[in-house]
Design an enzyme around this catalytic site. Structure first.
Site, PDB file in Angstrom:
ATOM      1  N   SER A 149       0.852  -1.187   0.000  1.00  0.00           N
ATOM      2  CA  SER A 149       0.000   0.000   0.000  1.00  0.00           C
ATOM      3  C   SER A 149       0.891   1.242   0.000  1.00  0.00           C
ATOM      4  CB  SER A 149      -0.949   0.009   1.198  1.00  0.00           C
ATOM      5  OG  SER A 149      -0.422   0.814   2.216  1.00  0.00           O
ATOM      6  N   SER A 150       0.273   2.397  -0.245  1.00  0.00           N
ATOM      7  CA  SER A 150       1.069   3.618  -0.389  1.00  0.00           C
ATOM      8  C   SER A 150       1.761   4.021   0.915  1.00  0.00           C
ATOM      9  CB  SER A 150       0.184   4.761  -0.888  1.00  0.00           C
ATOM     10  OG  SER A 150      -0.897   4.946  -0.018  1.00  0.00           O
ATOM     11  N   CYS A 151       1.369   3.426   2.051  1.00  0.00           N
ATOM     12  CA  CYS A 151       2.020   3.832   3.302  1.00  0.00           C
ATOM     13  C   CYS A 151       3.432   3.283   3.435  1.00  0.00           C
ATOM     14  CB  CYS A 151       1.171   3.465   4.507  1.00  0.00           C
ATOM     15  SG  CYS A 151       1.166   1.732   4.825  1.00  0.00           S
TER      16      CYS A 151
ATOM     17  N   TYR B 194       3.393  -1.962   9.928  1.00  0.00           N
ATOM     18  CA  TYR B 194       2.773  -2.510   8.712  1.00  0.00           C
ATOM     19  C   TYR B 194       3.665  -2.237   7.502  1.00  0.00           C
ATOM     20  CZ  TYR B 194      -0.551  -2.858   4.832  1.00  0.00           C
ATOM     21  OH  TYR B 194      -1.163  -3.181   3.640  1.00  0.00           O
TER      22      TYR B 194
ATOM     23  N   LYS C 167       5.534  -4.839   4.887  1.00  0.00           N
ATOM     24  CA  LYS C 167       5.260  -4.827   3.443  1.00  0.00           C
ATOM     25  C   LYS C 167       6.534  -4.587   2.644  1.00  0.00           C
ATOM     26  CE  LYS C 167       0.967  -5.826   3.009  1.00  0.00           C
ATOM     27  NZ  LYS C 167       0.543  -6.979   2.209  1.00  0.00           N
TER      28      LYS C 167
ATOM     29  N   HIS D 258     -10.507   2.056   7.869  1.00  0.00           N
ATOM     30  CA  HIS D 258      -9.936   3.237   7.231  1.00  0.00           C
ATOM     31  C   HIS D 258     -10.989   4.346   7.193  1.00  0.00           C
ATOM     32  CE1 HIS D 258      -6.714   0.557   5.596  1.00  0.00           C
ATOM     33  NE2 HIS D 258      -6.016   1.625   5.922  1.00  0.00           N
TER      34      HIS D 258
HETATM   35  P1  GDP Z   1      -4.049   6.436   6.734  1.00  0.00           P
HETATM   36  O1  GDP Z   1      -4.422   6.821   5.333  1.00  0.00           O
HETATM   37  O2  GDP Z   1      -3.070   5.322   6.806  1.00  0.00           O
HETATM   38  O3  GDP Z   1      -3.625   7.635   7.546  1.00  0.00           O
HETATM   39  O4  GDP Z   1      -5.330   5.799   7.446  1.00  0.00           O
HETATM   40  P2  GDP Z   1      -6.865   6.196   7.679  1.00  0.00           P
HETATM   41  O5  GDP Z   1      -7.664   5.906   6.472  1.00  0.00           O
HETATM   42  O6  GDP Z   1      -7.260   5.462   8.929  1.00  0.00           O
HETATM   43  O7  GDP Z   1      -6.912   7.761   8.009  1.00  0.00           O
HETATM   44  C1  GDP Z   1      -6.797   8.757   7.061  1.00  0.00           C
HETATM   45  C2  GDP Z   1      -7.108  10.119   7.659  1.00  0.00           C
HETATM   46  O8  GDP Z   1      -8.502  10.216   7.933  1.00  0.00           O
HETATM   47  C3  GDP Z   1      -6.385  10.462   8.960  1.00  0.00           C
HETATM   48  O9  GDP Z   1      -6.009  11.823   8.906  1.00  0.00           O
HETATM   49  C4  GDP Z   1      -7.488  10.262  10.002  1.00  0.00           C
HETATM   50  O10 GDP Z   1      -7.299  11.039  11.179  1.00  0.00           O
HETATM   51  C5  GDP Z   1      -8.707  10.759   9.227  1.00  0.00           C
HETATM   52  N1  GDP Z   1     -10.012  10.304   9.758  1.00  0.00           N
HETATM   53  C6  GDP Z   1     -11.069  11.123  10.022  1.00  0.00           C
HETATM   54  N2  GDP Z   1     -12.079  10.416  10.566  1.00  0.00           N
HETATM   55  C7  GDP Z   1     -11.674   9.131  10.618  1.00  0.00           C
HETATM   56  C8  GDP Z   1     -12.294   7.928  11.079  1.00  0.00           C
HETATM   57  O11 GDP Z   1     -13.413   7.903  11.553  1.00  0.00           O
HETATM   58  N3  GDP Z   1     -11.579   6.770  10.946  1.00  0.00           N
HETATM   59  C9  GDP Z   1     -10.316   6.769  10.406  1.00  0.00           C
HETATM   60  N4  GDP Z   1      -9.668   5.592  10.295  1.00  0.00           N
HETATM   61  N5  GDP Z   1      -9.681   7.888  10.002  1.00  0.00           N
HETATM   62  C10 GDP Z   1     -10.360   9.057  10.104  1.00  0.00           C
END
Ligand code: GDP
Length: 331
Positions: A111-113, A140, A144, A183
């Site tokens: 994944s891009s992370c 993670y 990967k 996510h």
């Molecule tokens: P990332 O892309 O690996 O950082 O993973 P996420 O998809 O979990 O989070 C992406 C961004 O969305 C981060 O800045 C989170 O703080 C924000 N975010 C806002 N609301 C939510 C929520 O309810 N769940 C998650 N997972 N992220 C949230």
């Protein structure tokens, strides 16, 4: 010749998940019938002997590795040990097993992370390992990266036509909709659907709402993976992976980039939620931006078909239809 063809026996590891189920739909829609899948209770991917036995018995010729322990920012930061251990174990068993039992083409998903936190945007494949990773998902990402290196080392040393693909943020049917461990897109989608149904006046969005993410529908991602497996030759992969620039993987993006605030607003509009979006800056933002450079894939003749609006609409419909019978995974 190692292209994926209808003569192949294909194993999709992780066929019940977001990407695995999309790969399955894509292959079936293209007339593939010789597909092997195993549910978690039939094959424990953490168990090396069980995985070897599986390869010995089934002898797949092409493997898609979509099985992994995945989750959002909360799950990644709270289950750090399981995220690195389980991912290393699953991918070692599947990739080395594929080498030992003569799989001729293997697609490994990351994944891009995996890219550095401060990677120049859009992120090119060659910036892997050039500076520090984001702390929240470092376990993670390290797992990967090890998997990607194993795949490219088998290619370099034993001439196996194995390659790794790095998708951007994915979403769609069969995602994890758990309120805490998912996510952002499925989390906000569920929260907003429920807020609308319960006539709530406000919902909380984690972080500042300012980070930007690129989103790709799972069926588009699966289409890109199958496109590469079917159409891109071993020597074309060798040109980028086995000779300078010695890339380790191919980016799969080209989706829409929006801020978390814009994403929340789009989903709110779609579910007709007119309450307030409240941001909680005590929650981590994670990486501020991770837009992928997917120009190689474009050069190879592929681009996405599903817009973010359409994908959100389809995912909302799928979620509403399936939420009662579909078991939402913890992460
Ligand atoms: P990332 O892309 O690996 O950082 O993973 P996420 O998809 O979990 O989070 C992406 C961004 O969305 C981060 O800045 C989170 O703080 C924000 N975010 C806002 N609301 C939510 C929520 O309810 N769940 C998650 N997972 N992220 C949230």
């Amino acid at each position: 010749m190692t292209y994926l063809t209808h003569k192949d026996k294909i194993f999709i590891a992780g066929h019940k998940g977001l990407v695995g189920s999309a790969i399955m739909r894509n292959l079936e829609s293209k007339g593939y019938t010789n597909i092997v899948t195993k549910a978690r209770n039939e094959l424990d991917l953490l168990d090396q002997h069980a995985v070897k036995d599986f390869y010995r018995r089934e002898k797949p010729s092409v493997v898609f590795i979509a099985a992994a322990k995945v989750g959002g920012i909360y799950a990644n930061s709270h289950f750090r040990a399981e995220f690195i251990y389980e991912n290393l174990q699953i991918q070692n068993n599947l990739i080395w097993g594929a080498y030992e039992f003569d799989v001729h083409r293997l697609v490994f998903l990351g994944s891009s992370c995996i890219y550095p936190k401060e990677a120049p945007q859009p992120i090119r494949e060659n910036c892997l390992l050039t500076s520090p990773l984001e702390y929240t998902n470092r376990p993670y990402a390290v797992a990967k990266i090890a998997g990607i290196e194993l795949v490219s080392s088998l290619r370099a040393q034993f001439k196996r036509d194995f390659f790794a693909a790095m998708p951007t943020n994915l979403y769609g049917p069969h995602d994890n909709f758990h309120p805490k461990t998912s996510h952002v897109l499925p989390a906000l989608l569920r929260r907003l659907v429920e807020a609308k149904e319960n006539d709530e006046k406000r919902i909380t969005v984690w972080g500042t709402g300012r980070p930007q993410r690129e989103f790709l529908y799972s069926d588009d991602c699966a289409d890109a993976l199958v496109h590469m497996a079917e159409k891109i030759s071993e020597s074309d992969f060798d040109k980028i992976l086995n000779t300078p620039p010695y890339w380790c993987s191919v980016n799969v993006g080209g989706g829409d980039e929006v801020s978390i605030r814009e994403l929340a607003e789009m989903i709110a509009k779609e579910v007709e939620f007119s309450g307030k979006l409240e941001f909680d800056p005590s929650q981590p933002d994670g990486t501020m931006r991770k837009l992928m450079d997917s120009s190689l894939l474009v050069k190879w003749g592929w681009k996405p078909k599903i817009t973010l609006e359409q994908g959100i609409r389809d995912t909302i419909n799928w979620y509403k239809k399936n939420r009662n019978r579909y078991q939402v995974a913890a992460c």
